[in-house]
Design a protein around this motif. Structure first.
Motif, mmCIF file in Angstrom:
data_model
loop_
_atom_site.group_PDB
_atom_site.id
_atom_site.type_symbol
_atom_site.label_atom_id
_atom_site.label_comp_id
_atom_site.label_asym_id
_atom_site.label_seq_id
_atom_site.Cartn_x
_atom_site.Cartn_y
_atom_site.Cartn_z
ATOM 1 N N GLN A 39 0.802 -0.975 0.496
ATOM 2 C CA GLN A 39 -0.331 0.651 -0.148
ATOM 3 C C GLN A 39 0.579 0.836 0.146
ATOM 4 O O GLN A 39 2.314 1.281 0.816
ATOM 5 N N SER A 40 0.796 2.007 -0.733
ATOM 6 C CA SER A 40 1.234 3.486 -0.946
ATOM 7 C C SER A 40 1.328 4.105 0.469
ATOM 8 O O SER A 40 0.132 4.420 1.417
ATOM 9 N N ARG A 41 2.355 5.311 0.784
ATOM 10 C CA ARG A 41 2.880 5.497 1.750
ATOM 11 C C ARG A 41 2.031 6.697 1.380
ATOM 12 O O ARG A 41 1.800 7.373 2.565
ATOM 13 N N PHE A 42 0.979 7.432 0.327
ATOM 14 C CA PHE A 42 0.061 8.413 0.205
ATOM 15 C C PHE A 42 -1.049 8.232 1.432
ATOM 16 O O PHE A 42 -1.816 8.812 1.636
ATOM 17 N N VAL A 43 -1.600 6.942 1.898
ATOM 18 C CA VAL A 43 -2.411 6.474 2.513
ATOM 19 C C VAL A 43 -1.870 7.460 3.852
ATOM 20 O O VAL A 43 -3.389 7.651 5.242
ATOM 21 N N LEU A 45 -0.745 10.189 4.773
ATOM 22 C CA LEU A 45 -0.887 11.637 4.296
ATOM 23 C C LEU A 45 -2.259 12.386 4.154
ATOM 24 O O LEU A 45 -3.182 12.921 4.827
ATOM 25 N N ILE A 46 -3.368 10.610 4.116
ATOM 26 C CA ILE A 46 -4.623 11.210 4.098
ATOM 27 C C ILE A 46 -5.643 11.229 5.939
ATOM 28 O O ILE A 46 -5.708 12.000 5.975
ATOM 29 N N ASP A 47 -4.912 10.614 6.252
ATOM 30 C CA ASP A 47 -5.326 10.427 7.836
ATOM 31 C C ASP A 47 -4.076 11.656 8.125
ATOM 32 O O ASP A 47 -3.055 11.203 9.416
ATOM 33 N N ILE A 48 -3.935 12.988 8.339
ATOM 34 C CA ILE A 48 -3.018 13.634 8.333
ATOM 35 C C ILE A 48 -2.902 14.032 9.622
ATOM 36 O O ILE A 48 -1.207 13.892 10.660
ATOM 37 N N TRP A 49 -3.689 13.555 10.374
ATOM 38 C CA TRP A 49 -4.007 14.230 11.910
ATOM 39 C C TRP A 49 -3.170 12.965 13.564
ATOM 40 O O TRP A 49 -2.479 13.294 14.068
ATOM 41 N N THR A 51 -1.026 11.163 11.970
ATOM 42 C CA THR A 51 0.411 10.542 11.680
ATOM 43 C C THR A 51 1.186 11.941 12.087
ATOM 44 O O THR A 51 2.283 11.456 12.785
#
Length: 371
Positions: A39-43, A45-49, A51
């Motif tokens: 799975q891409s690490r972009f996920v 960034l979607i849940d930035i809070w 992270t």
């Protein structure tokens, strides 16, 4: 002498390798690594809070400082471009009647200072936007809104990081070792847990997982096979009155994975006992989980915990944490199987048993007296 040193060195290396294989450390951190994640690490960034909350303080502060400095410098460039397009800079030799978009911006440095003053709402009063330039008014509104968003995100993230229940878990401590001894006539595994604060954990629940390598009948090897371990507290498993140290225990019966272990063989076993304590923090109503683990070297067979609670002459209850992990040797059966066999033998002594091979033969009575 050489053989003795070699054995000591081998045992030391074996112990270190066993300790490195611990999944959960004594302070509750999980020793696990994820590899080849498709799975891409972009996920993340979607849940930035989440992270941002999971980041360490040094990375978090680096991101916030970079965000502030970057936004100040970016808007400083924009203010400089507005002044350059409107020909407000001194190199354009503006006339006396010329009204600039922003007063007293003479270069990139003054534009950066105005950006800083605008975003943090300092307002020194020396530089200000005039009504002659709609672009400057729009840029002022946009920077003010963006500054409020950054400030809110930073304050919320710092407050959430400070108030996380993970920090509350640090004031819950488990005993360094687990012990195995008799309790109430049964062989039990005992662990001591204490709350270092006077504030309670509401709705606390204690349970355990035994991690070991298992080979299924089909030949499959499961490295981290989890077996439920039920712990009992005399005060009840739910809604514990966790104001003083508690001793939790697991009854080693025929359904327990410790039933086939003995005092001589427990160190040869390969397992890890992970203990969990879940509860709700009284002050913040946030859920909290405390974890610790025990490996075979940390399970002492034939010991019990020393007393820790006493009553003073003034009528107060005193908890002596010096004896929190202190153990005392007691007489204990070498295995649970031996204890249950002993109980069964004692019970059979009090009972009578029929012999299935016994046959009652009827004998007819004859009389030798003749009439």
């Amino acid at each position: 002498m050489f053989n003795y040193l070699r054995k000591r060195f081998t045992s030391h290396i074996r112990e270190r390798s066993r300790r490195r294989a611990r999944l959960v450390s004594k302070d509750g951190r999980c020793n696990i690594e994820f590899g080849n994640v498709e799975q891409s690490r972009f996920v993340f960034l979607i849940d930035i809070w989440t992270t941002i909350l999971d980041l360490r303080w040094r990375y978090k502060m680096t991101i916030f400082i970079s965000a502030f400095l970057g936004s100040w410098f970016l808007f400083g460039l924009l203010w400089y471009v507005v002044a350059y397009i409107h020909k407000d800079l001194p190199e354009f030799n503006p006339s006396i009647n010329h009204t600039p978009c922003v007063e007293n911006i003479n270069g990139l440095t003054s534009a950066f200072l105005f950006s800083l003053e605008t975003q943090v709402t300092i307002g020194y009063g020396f530089r200000c936007v005039t009504e002659q330039c709609a672009t400057a008014i729009f840029l002022l509104i946009f920077q003010s809104i963006l500054g409020v968003i950054i400030n809110s995100f930073m304050c919320g993230a710092i407050l959430a990081k400070i108030s996380r229940s993970k920090n509350r878990a640090k004031t819950i401590t488990f005993s360094k070792n687990a012990v195995i001894s008799k309790r109430g006539g049964k062989l039990c595994l005992l662990i001591r847990v204490a709350n270092l604060r006077k504030s309670l954990l509401i709705g606390s629940h204690i349970y355990g997982k035994l991690l070991k390598t298992t080979i299924t009948p089909e030949g499959e090897t499961i490295i981290l096979d989890q077996v439920n371990i039920e712990f009992i507290v005399d005060a009840g498993n739910e809604n514990l009155f966790f104001i003083s140290p508690l001793t939790i225990y697991h009854i080693i019966d025929k359904n327990s994975p410790f039933f086939h272990m003995a005092a001589e063989t427990i160190l040869q076993q390969d397992f890890e006992l992970v203990v969990f304590l879940d509860g709700t923090v009284e002050a913040t109503s946030a859920t909290c989980q405390v974890r610790t683990s025990y490996i075979p070297e940390e399970v002492l067979w034939g010991y019990r915990f020393a007393p820790i609670v006493s009553k003073t002459k003034e009528g107060k209850y005193r908890v002596d944490f010096q004896n929190f992990s202190k153990t005392v040797a007691v007489e204990t059966p070498h295995c649970a199987f031996c204890l249950y066999n002993e109980k069964e033998a004692r019970a059979k002594e009090k009972k009578g048993f029929d012999n299935p091979a016994f046959v009652l033969a009827e004998v007819s009575e004859t009389s030798d007296t003749k009439m």
